[in-house]
Scaffold this motif. Structure first.
Motif, PDB file in Angstrom:
ATOM      1  N   PRO A 125      32.105  69.246  36.757  1.00 15.39           N
ATOM      2  CA  PRO A 125      31.696  68.916  35.391  1.00 15.39           C
ATOM      3  C   PRO A 125      30.689  69.879  34.778  1.00 15.39           C
ATOM      4  CG  PRO A 125      30.615  67.466  36.956  1.00 15.39           C
ATOM      5  CD  PRO A 125      31.647  68.235  37.731  1.00 15.39           C
ATOM      6  N   THR A 126      29.956  70.663  35.589  1.00 20.84           N
ATOM      7  CA  THR A 126      28.958  71.573  35.016  1.00 20.84           C
ATOM      8  C   THR A 126      29.392  73.033  35.075  1.00 20.84           C
ATOM      9  OG1 THR A 126      27.708  71.905  37.071  1.00 20.84           O
ATOM     10  CG2 THR A 126      27.139  69.976  35.738  1.00 20.84           C
TER      11      THR A 126
ATOM     12  N   THR B 218      23.482  71.362  31.920  1.00 19.90           N
ATOM     13  CA  THR B 218      23.617  70.742  33.240  1.00 19.90           C
ATOM     14  C   THR B 218      22.718  69.523  33.355  1.00 19.90           C
ATOM     15  OG1 THR B 218      24.235  72.842  34.301  1.00 19.90           O
ATOM     16  CG2 THR B 218      23.328  71.115  35.722  1.00 19.90           C
ATOM     17  N   ARG B 219      21.476  69.643  32.860  1.00 18.69           N
ATOM     18  CA  ARG B 219      20.564  68.492  32.901  1.00 18.69           C
ATOM     19  C   ARG B 219      21.090  67.344  32.046  1.00 18.69           C
ATOM     20  NH1 ARG B 219      16.745  72.698  32.691  1.00 18.69           N
ATOM     21  NH2 ARG B 219      16.475  72.432  30.439  1.00 18.69           N
ATOM     22  N   ALA B 220      21.685  67.684  30.903  1.00  9.31           N
ATOM     23  CA  ALA B 220      22.255  66.646  30.032  1.00  9.31           C
ATOM     24  C   ALA B 220      23.428  65.953  30.723  1.00  9.31           C
ATOM     25  CB  ALA B 220      22.706  67.263  28.710  1.00  9.31           C
ATOM     26  N   THR B 221      24.210  66.703  31.472  1.00 10.35           N
ATOM     27  CA  THR B 221      25.341  66.115  32.203  1.00 10.35           C
ATOM     28  C   THR B 221      24.843  65.189  33.303  1.00 10.35           C
ATOM     29  OG1 THR B 221      26.726  68.049  31.736  1.00 10.35           O
ATOM     30  CG2 THR B 221      27.405  66.633  33.571  1.00 10.35           C
ATOM     31  N   GLU B 222      23.785  65.593  33.979  1.00  7.64           N
ATOM     32  CA  GLU B 222      23.196  64.740  35.015  1.00  7.64           C
ATOM     33  C   GLU B 222      22.748  63.409  34.421  1.00  7.64           C
ATOM     34  OE1 GLU B 222      19.189  64.653  37.792  1.00  7.64           O
ATOM     35  OE2 GLU B 222      20.054  66.603  37.260  1.00  7.64           O
TER      36      GLU B 222
ATOM     37  N   VAL C 146      32.157  63.051  42.462  1.00  6.82           N
ATOM     38  CA  VAL C 146      32.060  64.326  41.754  1.00  6.82           C
ATOM     39  C   VAL C 146      32.183  65.509  42.706  1.00  6.82           C
ATOM     40  CG1 VAL C 146      29.519  64.158  41.819  1.00  6.82           C
ATOM     41  CG2 VAL C 146      30.600  65.727  40.209  1.00  6.82           C
ATOM     42  N   ILE C 147      33.020  66.486  42.320  1.00 14.99           N
ATOM     43  CA  ILE C 147      33.089  67.793  42.974  1.00 14.99           C
ATOM     44  C   ILE C 147      32.208  68.746  42.180  1.00 14.99           C
ATOM     45  CG2 ILE C 147      34.539  69.814  43.439  1.00 14.99           C
ATOM     46  CD1 ILE C 147      36.915  67.986  43.742  1.00 14.99           C
TER      47      ILE C 147
END
Length: 287
Positions: free
Chosen positions: A184-185, A193-197, A212-213
């Motif tokens: 996903p990142t 990346t922080r927003a996805t986390e 998640v992979i």
């Protein structure tokens, strides 16, 4: 709640093996994901992570082993797996580029709508109610992912990070109990990346488990409750972030230290080619 009262795992994969002819891409892999859990799946390139994902989501029928969702065996068809309660995103974004953001999410609702072709052609009251409900749910998901202001934009005009968010919103439109995220990142900057986390944690908070992979180790080890490591198609180890990071075998695998019986580059390339041929055949069958 006692052990006997505890709900069955959301996902149970037992002895999953995937062969392409005489080539083994995944061998005897066991994995469980429990309710409200975030589990990571990592491994070097060519470890079999995406092949394993494809076995879980009906793109591939495992040569051996079983996959169950809440104790029920999954049918070997992607749309039926989605209907059962498992949704996924892909390493390579698969949006409808010339449809709007809203329309892309509405497409994800198709497994949860009951209106058939006849109703759609007549466009009667039942169809209009279902269409309105679909749009309302899609807008809820766009608000949840921060994309509501872009509802009428074409998907192809979104920045890369927002396209990733849109793919997640579309997957969530099927109301899954388990969401599978494949890289996903990938291609994201640190802020994205922080927003996805934060988004993945918010998804879990709403009651959806996540598998998640990811190649970004900092992202995985910060995000996940448990991490499983695939190497050469087999599960090497599984545990907390601290346990996995301290395992010398994991360190060796990422440094490229070969294991006994490790496939060479030629065999790995043959597996990749076999996977590509299988996907091309399946896409041709769906047209």
């Amino acid at each position: 709640m006692t052990a006997t009262d505890a709900p069955a795992p959301v996902l149970t994969a037992t002895g999953v093996t995937m062969r392409f002819g005489g080539l083994t891409a995944v061998h005897d892999v066991d994995l469980t994901v429990h309710h409200n859990e975030i589990v990571g799946l990592i491994g070097p390139n060519g470890a079999g992570k995406t092949t394993f994902f494809n076995c879980l989501t009906g793109l591939y029928t495992p040569t051996e082993g079983t996959v169950t969702y809440k104790s029920s065996a999954l049918p070997p068809k992607p749309h039926l797996v989605t209907k059962a309660g498992i949704a996924r995103t892909f390493q390579n974004i698969r949006l409808f580029a010339n449809m709007t953001v809203l329309e892309n999410v509405q497409v994800g609702r198709h497994t949860r709508t009951k209106e058939g072709l006849f109703s759609a052609l007549l466009r009667g009251p039942a169809f209009r109610r279902a269409e309105k409900a679909s749009e309302e749910r899609a807008m809820e998901l766009l608000a949840f992912t921060g994309l509501a202001p872009k509802r009428d934009h074409l998907a192809r005009n979104l920045p890369y990070g927002e396209q990733r968010k849109l793919e997640i919103a579309r997957a969530l439109a099927s109301d899954p109990g388990l969401l599978l995220l494949d890289e996903p990142t990938a291609g994201m900057n640190p802020q994205e990346t922080r927003a996805t986390e934060a988004l993945v944690h918010a998804i879990r908070a709403q009651g959806t488990a996540v598998l998640v992979i990811e190649h970004d180790m900092r992202f995985i080890f910060t995000l996940c409750d448990r991490v499983a490591v695939l190497v050469q198609g087999e599960k090497l180890t599984e545990g907390t972030a601290d346990t996995v990071q301290a395992d010398e075998r994991v360190i060796a695998a990422y440094l490229g230290t070969p294991f006994e019986g490790a496939p060479g580059e030629e065999e790995a390339a043959e597996v990749a080619a076999a996977e590509a041929r299988t996907e091309e055949t399946q896409e041709g069958d769906q047209r």
